[in-house]
Design an enzyme around this catalytic site. Structure first.
Site, mmCIF file in Angstrom:
data_model
loop_
_atom_site.group_PDB
_atom_site.id
_atom_site.type_symbol
_atom_site.label_atom_id
_atom_site.label_comp_id
_atom_site.label_asym_id
_atom_site.label_seq_id
_atom_site.Cartn_x
_atom_site.Cartn_y
_atom_site.Cartn_z
ATOM 1 N N LEU A 138 0.705 -1.340 -0.124
ATOM 2 C CA LEU A 138 0.002 -0.038 0.020
ATOM 3 C C LEU A 138 0.990 1.325 0.033
ATOM 4 O O LEU A 138 0.471 2.335 -0.633
ATOM 5 C CB LEU A 138 -0.895 0.049 1.170
ATOM 6 C CG LEU A 138 -2.183 -1.014 1.106
ATOM 7 C CD1 LEU A 138 -2.694 -1.145 2.533
ATOM 8 C CD2 LEU A 138 -3.115 -0.481 0.127
ATOM 9 N N TYR A 139 1.949 1.059 0.791
ATOM 10 C CA TYR A 139 2.784 2.216 0.811
ATOM 11 C C TYR A 139 3.249 2.666 -0.843
ATOM 12 O O TYR A 139 3.280 3.752 -1.075
ATOM 13 C CB TYR A 139 3.945 2.069 1.523
ATOM 14 C CG TYR A 139 4.885 3.538 1.685
ATOM 15 C CD1 TYR A 139 4.370 4.559 2.217
ATOM 16 C CD2 TYR A 139 6.144 3.593 0.971
ATOM 17 C CE1 TYR A 139 5.334 5.728 2.022
ATOM 18 C CE2 TYR A 139 7.036 4.374 1.169
ATOM 19 C CZ TYR A 139 6.677 5.623 1.773
ATOM 20 O OH TYR A 139 7.523 6.817 1.699
ATOM 21 N N PRO A 140 4.061 1.892 -1.277
ATOM 22 C CA PRO A 140 4.424 1.894 -2.933
ATOM 23 C C PRO A 140 3.184 2.399 -3.782
ATOM 24 O O PRO A 140 3.419 3.327 -4.451
ATOM 25 C CB PRO A 140 4.931 0.569 -3.277
ATOM 26 C CG PRO A 140 5.332 0.148 -2.003
ATOM 27 C CD PRO A 140 4.570 0.417 -1.146
#
Length: 322
Positions: A138-140
């Site tokens: 989710l961060y990328p």
């Protein structure tokens, strides 16, 4: 200039406020808690109470400003999809909208090479690279979407937008990365993935700030710029030196890459399905970022912005020991 900063109480934000004040700029900074208010005020900035969900606070903070630096983000490796999208994507869109409404001249967004996780190995990545179709984590995913929105907003209502992408931010005042590594050492959980003897690019926080200021002054609208300390170094040697500045001897334990990959995959599945409390001990996206070579090319920033990266690694380590 009058500059508005999001993430002003964070690692990069604190150093940025100091640099802006040193060159004579007026600074306002978004502060989402009483502690953040105290921190940004102590750094010499005018606190603006609110967070990235608060469109009115953003508008109020940017009123009369020449530039905006968006350094706030949800940087966890694990969490809910709703939270990642709300902060990293929708929050960034609110920053863009407020900057346009306030007729701000330039918006500099702090991005990351992590947006490329899920595609080919991140080896000598440059600004011609495009996001993978299926980012890993989710961060990328959300940081990549935020990056795209910032660049797409260039030219809207006279706004010039620029993205800087530092790799592996480190230095004195880091309250996250090094402390987390040291905690894993102390609890016996730290292992060198695949031995740790692969290359990594790094970017001292002072060099991140140097790049932000240059991007604000000279960056071409709608462009991104990678930032580093210069030539890549061996990951294991670099992290070991960082630990030594805190009086911690780096451990010798290793974990084969294939085993680490299996552990990360099984753990993520278990945490999603059961679900379990906390977060998995290892994540596939983190494995891709610190368990193998990750190097980026900052030639564009050096050529177009005059970026140097004045803080050497040796000087950065000396500062951490002081």
């Amino acid at each position: 200039m009058r500059v508005f900063v999001t993430g002003g109480s964070g690692f990069v934000g604190r150093r940025l406020i100091s640099a802006l004040k040193a060159r004579g700029d007026e600074v306002r900074a978004l502060a989402r808690s009483d502690k953040s208010v105290e921190t940004v005020r102590a750094m010499g900035a005018e606190p603006v109470s609110g967070d990235l969900d608060d469109a009115e606070a953003l508008r109020r903070g940017m009123e009369g400003c020449d530039g905006v630096v968006h350094a706030a983000a949800h940087v966890k490796a694990w969490g809910s999809s709703e939270e990642f999208f709300r902060i990293n994507v929708e929050g960034t869109q609110r920053v863009i909208d407020a900057a346009r409404a306030a007729k701000v001249k330039v918006l500099v967004h702090v991005g990351t090479e992590a947006m490329f996780v899920g595609g080919k190995p991140i080896v000598q990545a440059d600004e011609t690279w495009t996001r993978p179709e299926k980012p890993l984590g989710l961060y990328p995913l959300t940081k990549g979407l935020a990056d795209e929105r910032v660049l797409a907003a260039n030219g809207q209502d006279g706004l010039r937008t620029v993205v800087v992408r530092p790799r592996f931010i480190w230095g004195k005042g880091d309250l996250t990365l090094l402390p987390e590594m040291i905690e894993k050492v102390r609890t016996g959980q730290f292992r060198w993935i695949g031995g740790g003897r692969y290359l990594t690019s790094t970017c001292h926080v002072a060099n991140v700030v140097e790049g932000i200021l240059l991007a604000m002054d000279k960056g071409r609208g709608g462009q991104a710029y990678f930032l580093t300390d210069g030539s890549p170094v061996e990951f294991r040697a670099f992290v070991s030196q960082m630990m030594e500045t805190a009086g911690v001897k780096a451990p010798q334990g290793e974990l084969p890459y294939g085993v680490a990959k299996l552990v990360a995959s099984v753990a993520e599945t278990a945490w999603r399905v059961l679900p379990l409390k906390g977060e998995p001990p290892l994540h596939r996206s983190i494995l891709r970022l610190i368990g193998e070579e990750v190097t980026v090319n900052d030639a564009k920033a050096r050529a177009e912005l005059g970026y140097v990266g004045h803080m050497t690694r040796e000087a950065g380590f000396a500062e951490m020991r002081s």
